[in-house]
Design a protein around this motif. Structure first.
Motif, PDB file in Angstrom:
ATOM      1  N   ALA A 178      -2.475  -3.092  12.070  1.00 16.94           N
ATOM      2  CA  ALA A 178      -1.682  -2.358  13.052  1.00 16.94           C
ATOM      3  C   ALA A 178      -1.278  -0.994  12.492  1.00 16.94           C
ATOM      4  CB  ALA A 178      -0.455  -3.166  13.447  1.00 16.94           C
ATOM      5  N   LEU A 179      -0.886  -0.985  11.213  1.00 18.42           N
ATOM      6  CA  LEU A 179      -0.507   0.274  10.568  1.00 18.42           C
ATOM      7  C   LEU A 179      -1.689   1.242  10.560  1.00 18.42           C
ATOM      8  CD1 LEU A 179       1.493   1.901   8.758  1.00 18.42           C
ATOM      9  CD2 LEU A 179       0.461   0.752   6.810  1.00 18.42           C
ATOM     10  N   ALA A 180      -2.868   0.720  10.192  1.00 21.36           N
ATOM     11  CA  ALA A 180      -4.060   1.568  10.146  1.00 21.36           C
ATOM     12  C   ALA A 180      -4.367   2.123  11.529  1.00 21.36           C
ATOM     13  CB  ALA A 180      -5.250   0.768   9.607  1.00 21.36           C
ATOM     14  N   GLY A 181      -4.139   1.300  12.553  1.00 19.66           N
ATOM     15  CA  GLY A 181      -4.355   1.765  13.927  1.00 19.66           C
ATOM     16  C   GLY A 181      -3.451   2.947  14.267  1.00 19.66           C
ATOM     17  N   THR A 182      -2.198   2.856  13.833  1.00 22.83           N
ATOM     18  CA  THR A 182      -1.263   3.952  14.088  1.00 22.83           C
ATOM     19  C   THR A 182      -1.717   5.233  13.388  1.00 22.83           C
ATOM     20  OG1 THR A 182       0.496   2.331  14.146  1.00 22.83           O
ATOM     21  CG2 THR A 182       1.165   4.616  13.920  1.00 22.83           C
ATOM     22  N   ILE A 183      -2.146   5.074  12.127  1.00 26.12           N
ATOM     23  CA  ILE A 183      -2.575   6.253  11.364  1.00 26.12           C
ATOM     24  C   ILE A 183      -3.784   6.899  12.043  1.00 26.12           C
ATOM     25  CG2 ILE A 183      -3.476   7.030   9.131  1.00 26.12           C
ATOM     26  CD1 ILE A 183      -1.838   4.783   7.849  1.00 26.12           C
ATOM     27  N   LYS A 184      -4.674   6.033  12.540  1.00 29.89           N
ATOM     28  CA  LYS A 184      -5.866   6.538  13.217  1.00 29.89           C
ATOM     29  C   LYS A 184      -5.479   7.320  14.463  1.00 29.89           C
ATOM     30  CE  LYS A 184     -10.253   4.922  15.097  1.00 29.89           C
ATOM     31  NZ  LYS A 184     -10.976   3.741  15.590  1.00 29.89           N
ATOM     32  N   SER A 185      -4.529   6.761  15.222  1.00 33.37           N
ATOM     33  CA  SER A 185      -4.162   7.419  16.486  1.00 33.37           C
ATOM     34  C   SER A 185      -3.495   8.771  16.234  1.00 33.37           C
ATOM     35  CB  SER A 185      -3.247   6.517  17.311  1.00 33.37           C
ATOM     36  OG  SER A 185      -1.984   6.402  16.684  1.00 33.37           O
ATOM     37  N   LYS A 186      -2.930   8.957  15.035  1.00 35.64           N
ATOM     38  CA  LYS A 186      -2.309  10.248  14.738  1.00 35.64           C
ATOM     39  C   LYS A 186      -3.313  11.269  14.216  1.00 35.64           C
ATOM     40  CE  LYS A 186       2.388   8.762  14.327  1.00 35.64           C
ATOM     41  NZ  LYS A 186       3.610   8.612  13.548  1.00 35.64           N
ATOM     42  N   GLY A 187      -4.542  10.822  13.985  1.00 32.16           N
ATOM     43  CA  GLY A 187      -5.602  11.755  13.625  1.00 32.16           C
ATOM     44  C   GLY A 187      -5.601  12.219  12.181  1.00 32.16           C
ATOM     45  N   ALA A 188      -5.206  11.342  11.254  1.00 35.83           N
ATOM     46  CA  ALA A 188      -5.190  11.721   9.842  1.00 35.83           C
ATOM     47  C   ALA A 188      -6.616  11.796   9.302  1.00 35.83           C
ATOM     48  CB  ALA A 188      -4.385  10.704   9.040  1.00 35.83           C
ATOM     49  N   ASP A 189      -6.892  12.804   8.466  1.00 40.65           N
ATOM     50  CA  ASP A 189      -8.207  12.817   7.805  1.00 40.65           C
ATOM     51  C   ASP A 189      -8.102  12.354   6.353  1.00 40.65           C
ATOM     52  OD1 ASP A 189      -7.014  15.042   6.743  1.00 40.65           O
ATOM     53  OD2 ASP A 189      -8.407  16.495   7.615  1.00 40.65           O
ATOM     54  N   CYS A 190      -6.880  12.269   5.829  1.00 39.55           N
ATOM     55  CA  CYS A 190      -6.686  11.746   4.484  1.00 39.55           C
ATOM     56  C   CYS A 190      -5.427  10.877   4.458  1.00 39.55           C
ATOM     57  CB  CYS A 190      -6.506  12.872   3.469  1.00 39.55           C
ATOM     58  SG  CYS A 190      -7.998  13.844   3.225  1.00 39.55           S
ATOM     59  N   VAL A 191      -5.468   9.827   3.654  1.00 43.26           N
ATOM     60  CA  VAL A 191      -4.292   8.977   3.489  1.00 43.26           C
ATOM     61  C   VAL A 191      -3.988   8.875   2.005  1.00 43.26           C
ATOM     62  CG1 VAL A 191      -3.271   6.714   3.928  1.00 43.26           C
ATOM     63  CG2 VAL A 191      -4.972   7.625   5.513  1.00 43.26           C
ATOM     64  N   PHE A 192      -2.722   9.055   1.652  1.00 43.84           N
ATOM     65  CA  PHE A 192      -2.318   8.875   0.258  1.00 43.84           C
ATOM     66  C   PHE A 192      -1.369   7.689   0.174  1.00 43.84           C
ATOM     67  CE2 PHE A 192       1.033   9.555  -2.949  1.00 43.84           C
ATOM     68  CZ  PHE A 192       0.264   9.417  -4.088  1.00 43.84           C
ATOM     69  N   PHE A 193      -1.607   6.812  -0.806  1.00 40.48           N
ATOM     70  CA  PHE A 193      -0.706   5.674  -1.031  1.00 40.48           C
ATOM     71  C   PHE A 193      -0.006   5.851  -2.366  1.00 40.48           C
ATOM     72  CE2 PHE A 193      -0.339   1.279  -2.940  1.00 40.48           C
ATOM     73  CZ  PHE A 193       0.790   0.908  -2.224  1.00 40.48           C
ATOM     74  N   GLY A 194       1.311   6.005  -2.339  1.00 38.87           N
ATOM     75  CA  GLY A 194       2.088   6.035  -3.576  1.00 38.87           C
ATOM     76  C   GLY A 194       2.523   4.623  -3.869  1.00 38.87           C
ATOM     77  N   GLY A 195       1.877   3.991  -4.851  1.00 34.96           N
ATOM     78  CA  GLY A 195       2.233   2.608  -5.128  1.00 34.96           C
ATOM     79  C   GLY A 195       1.339   2.003  -6.180  1.00 34.96           C
ATOM     80  N   ILE A 196       1.534   0.714  -6.410  1.00 37.83           N
ATOM     81  CA  ILE A 196       0.780   0.031  -7.457  1.00 37.83           C
ATOM     82  C   ILE A 196      -0.126  -1.035  -6.846  1.00 37.83           C
ATOM     83  CG2 ILE A 196       2.462   0.455  -9.284  1.00 37.83           C
ATOM     84  CD1 ILE A 196       3.576  -2.352  -8.823  1.00 37.83           C
TER      85      ILE A 196
END
Lengths: 352, 420
Positions: free
Chosen positions: B246-264
């Motif tokens: 569901a989260l990935a779907g939201t990111i897709k709908s916002k039109g991101a071309d890059c995703v950064f994950f701050g985490g381990i």
């Protein structure tokens, strides 16, 4: 509903219901549904997409929740090790695929055969494990104070988690046999994926089978009798110990199937996946009304949808999101509990 | 007969459980040194250096490799500094149930070191969130703490940190903590430079809500804004979620071309990567040093790895001085495996601790003298290159490496000169 409930009440005619009771019983589901409808009007495609994801995720929660509800219904024990039984089911399935070298590039016929065969195998493994746990850790405590088996259950959960940790210390990849993320068909602009279809196709027959078994067979009748009153059941010639074992067997079968579905759906398994899954499924069972089979299924689906909608981020302009999801799920659970302590579809249990 | 059968199965189960429990905690206090209990302050010639790393769950491969690096450094020094024999004890700050570092296990480790009179230095923690718990305990005890891998800014600096940081970690008012890896204000700048180099314009940021992940994500947000990227969001994820569809779907709908994950890695990064890649197959996925380990790179699968970019302070062995290149060879020879990215920092953490002890000279048994010596270290020629320790306890090194993943292995792409 009567037949599907493991804590069926005696056949006396139900007392006349007051308007308040009816409101109480239907207000909450209506409220939840209303909220969803509002969100749908607010953001149609995104909501449909999330509901779809939630329902297919919820299938797995429903299968696990059944194990909690079955066991609670019959021995009034919260089997905390159940989440780990589910994890072991997933591990067994993955190990079998690895052993037989089944990968994405294997022929379609072989993949289908392997999925069916290993579904049976992982269900069998989880069921056997669940029965053994009952035999070794719960049955000796049958007449002990309620807290003793509860602590034993938590202990079994940790032991199995450690077994999982030794078995696969890091998250392992599952071969993508069903093309998990490939689009199967598109409806109302929503992509329905292979994994969504797979979850439904495997889960629904199992649910129907289980409901039929508990509702319509001699063994199911024995289970319901034992749930109502074990002593009376024993007097009627029911082998109570065997019936309880059967209950754990059924719960294990469902957990094993859930394990295999989870593995193919999410493509990653890890040793502590059972802990979270168990917690969510237990919540689902409580929300639906613990002891009630249909309640567990619907509770699982409801929680799946709540999670997905909350994960989606924007709820009627409210900035929810992944970070808030557990809080949202439990806030709704508390709401349900306050107004309907017996759960959405629950009935009074023996102690209740 | 029936009774005996039950007893036998019970025994088997008990044996299994104890066996398993024993296995699970065997690394809890793994001592490779000798005597304990002798006082560091009373002129005894036996000193102890503790290591605390998460040795259970996904963290284990990386942590074992760091331990190996530390062990190798101590071995090269002959296990002795002047008249002092150095004991090395490995502690575990993870629990099986958590599958990663755990606050309770961390404070237990720190207290154990604080109560041991022979303790002279403490190497750890691996995770910044974990160090936020152990620093105050060791600070009160006045023990030198050196982390091989913490990058969260707030542990040492106030600029870009949360309110009250870093002073709240140092109840004694004196600094006792340092690190050999460049902090996240540098990593964030490098990360954004790397993103721009790879054509990112619309960036979606996720974090795992830990001290490290959230801190880094916030730094990336501000760097991205100053370097002209559009930031579409900065969300915390639920590390226990079954999946992130569901989260990935939201990111897709916002039109991101890059995703950064701050985490381990341990906060479900592998699952996150799979779902992001499946839903946004065209998006480039950026990760920090927190996922620069085989437990991540070897598990995300061939499709996702083609879209993955990782920043990590460890560079290509060829870019290190001779001693650094030797480290890689010696490690391979001794342990029969390529070191995980942070092994060289484990080696350096131990080496610099030994130098501080050496620099303290005759007062090497005095904890404060060793701390003072550590903060005075200048132009140290190390396996990582020449660097100094600044008054915050930070290294003056600032190079980050950009990495890709090929065939499940992290492969060095280029050095990123961060524009901060």
């Amino acid at each position: 509903m009567e037949a599907a409930s493991i804590t069926e009440t005696a056949s006396a005619p139900p007392p006349a219901r007051k308007v308040g009771d009816v409101l109480n019983a239907y207000a909450l589901p209506l409220l939840l549904f209303g909220a969803l409808l509002a969100q749908f009007i607010y953001e149609p495609t995104g909501t449909l997409e999330n509901v779809k994801t939630g329902l297919s995720n919820g299938m797995v929660w429903a299968l696990i929740a059944l194990g909690y509800t079955l066991v609670y219904g019959i021995v009034e024990l919260i089997n905390f090790a159940h989440g780990e039984v589910f994890m072991i089911g997933a591990f067994v399935a993955l190990s079998l695929w690895q052993t037989f070298g089944v990968t994405e590039s294997t022929g379609l016929a072989l993949i289908v055969v392997s999925i069916i065969a290993f579904l049976v195998a992982s269900m069998g493994a989880s069921a056997t494990l669940n029965v053994l746990i009952e035999r070794a850790a719960y049955r000796p405590l049958r007449n002990a104070p309620k807290l003793a088996p509860l602590i034993t259950a938590i202990g079994m959960s940790f032991i199995l988690q450690n077994v999982g940790l030794l078995w696969r210390p890091t998250p392992d990849q599952v071969p993508d046999l069903i093309g998990s993320h490939s689009v199967y068909f598109t409806i109302f602009k929503v992509d329905v994926l292979h994994s969504d279809v797979f979850a439904v196709v495997v889960t629904v027959p199992l649910l129907i089978g289980l409901l039929w078994f508990v509702g319509s067979t001699k063994y199911g009748k024995a289970m319901r009798a034992t749930a109502q009153d074990p002593d009376a059941a024993r007097l009627m010639g029911i082998d109570v110990d065997r019936t309880i074992s059967l209950t754990f067997l059924l719960g294990g079968l469902m957990a094993g199937a859930a394990g295999l579905i989870y593995a193919l759906y999410n493509l990653t398994v890890r040793f502590n996946m059972g802990f979270t899954a168990g917690l969510i499924a237990f919540t689902a069972a409580v929300m639906g009304g613990i002891g009630n089979l249909k309640g567990a299924v619907i509770g699982g689906l409801i929680i799946g949808v709540i999670q997905a909608v909350s994960d989606g981020g924007n709820f009627l302009g409210l900035p929810l999101g992944e970070a808030w999801t557990p809080a949202v799920v439990f806030a709704i659970l508390i709401l349900v509990m306050v107004f309907r302590p017996q759960g959405l579809f629950g009935e009074e249990t023996r102690e209740g | 007969m029936r009774v005996r059968h039950v007893a036998a199965s019970g025994c088997l189960l008990a044996a299994l459980s104890f066996g398993v429990a024993a296995c699970g905690s065997s690394s809890k206090s793994d001592s490779s040194g000798g005597s304990t209990g002798s006082s560091a302050d009373t002129g005894s010639t036996s000193l102890t250096i503790y290591s605390s790393l998460p040795l259970q769950g996904d963290s284990r491969p990386q942590s074992v490799s760091v331990n190996n690096g530390e062990e190798l450094a101590l071995e090269k020094a002959g296990g002795k500094i002047g008249k002092f024999t150095i004991n090395y004890k490995k502690l575990d700050d993870a629990t099986a149930a958590a599958g990663k570092w755990d606050p309770g296990a961390t404070s237990a480790d720190a207290r154990k070191a604080a109560q041991d009179k022979s303790t002279i230095a403490y190497l750890g923690e691996f995770n910044s969130g974990s160090s936020a718990i152990s620093i105050p305990i060791l600070n009160e005890a006045g023990i030198l703490q050196i982390s091989p891998s913490n990058t969260a800014v707030g542990l040492t600096r106030s600029q870009g940190a949360d309110k009250g940081e870093p002073d709240k970690y140092y109840p004694s008012g004196k600094r006792t903590y340092g690190r050999v890896v460049p902090a996240d204000h540098i990593q964030a700048a490098a990360q954004v430079t790397y993103q721009k180099d790879n054509g990112c314009t619309k960036l979606y940021i996720l974090n795992d809500k830990e001290v490290y992940g959230k801190g880094l994500a916030d730094q990336v947000v501000s760097n991205a804004k100053t370097q002209g990227l559009t930031v579409l969001g900065n969300d915390g994820i639920d590390p226990k979620a079954a999946n992130y569809r569901a989260l990935a779907g939201t990111i897709k709908s916002k039109g991101a071309d890059c995703v950064f994950f701050g985490g381990i890695t341990q906060n479900n990064a592998v699952q996150l990567w799979k779902d992001l890649n499946a839903t946004l197959p065209q998006a480039k996925l950026f990760g920090p040093d927190g996922v620069a380990e085989s437990a991540f790179s070897g598990k995300i699968g061939s499709k996702a790895e083609k879209m993955t970019y990782i920043t990590n302070p460890t560079l290509d062995p060829k870019l290190y001085p001779q001693s650094g290149q030797d480290f890689f060879k010696e490690y391979q020879a001794k342990y029969g495996a390529t070191p995980e990215p942070y092994a060289i920092y484990g080696y350096e953490a131990m080496s610099i601790a030994l130098q501080a002890i050496k620099d303290a000279g005759d007062k090497a048994g005095d904890r404060q003298a060793v701390i003072d010596a550590f903060f005075k270290i200048k132009d140290r020629q190390s396996v990582l290159g020449t660097y100094s320790i600044d008054p915050n306890g930070d290294t003056t090194l600032s190079d980050y490496g950009g990495n890709r993943i090929q065939g499940g292995k992290l492969t060095f792409d280029k050095v990123i000169k961060a524009k901060s």
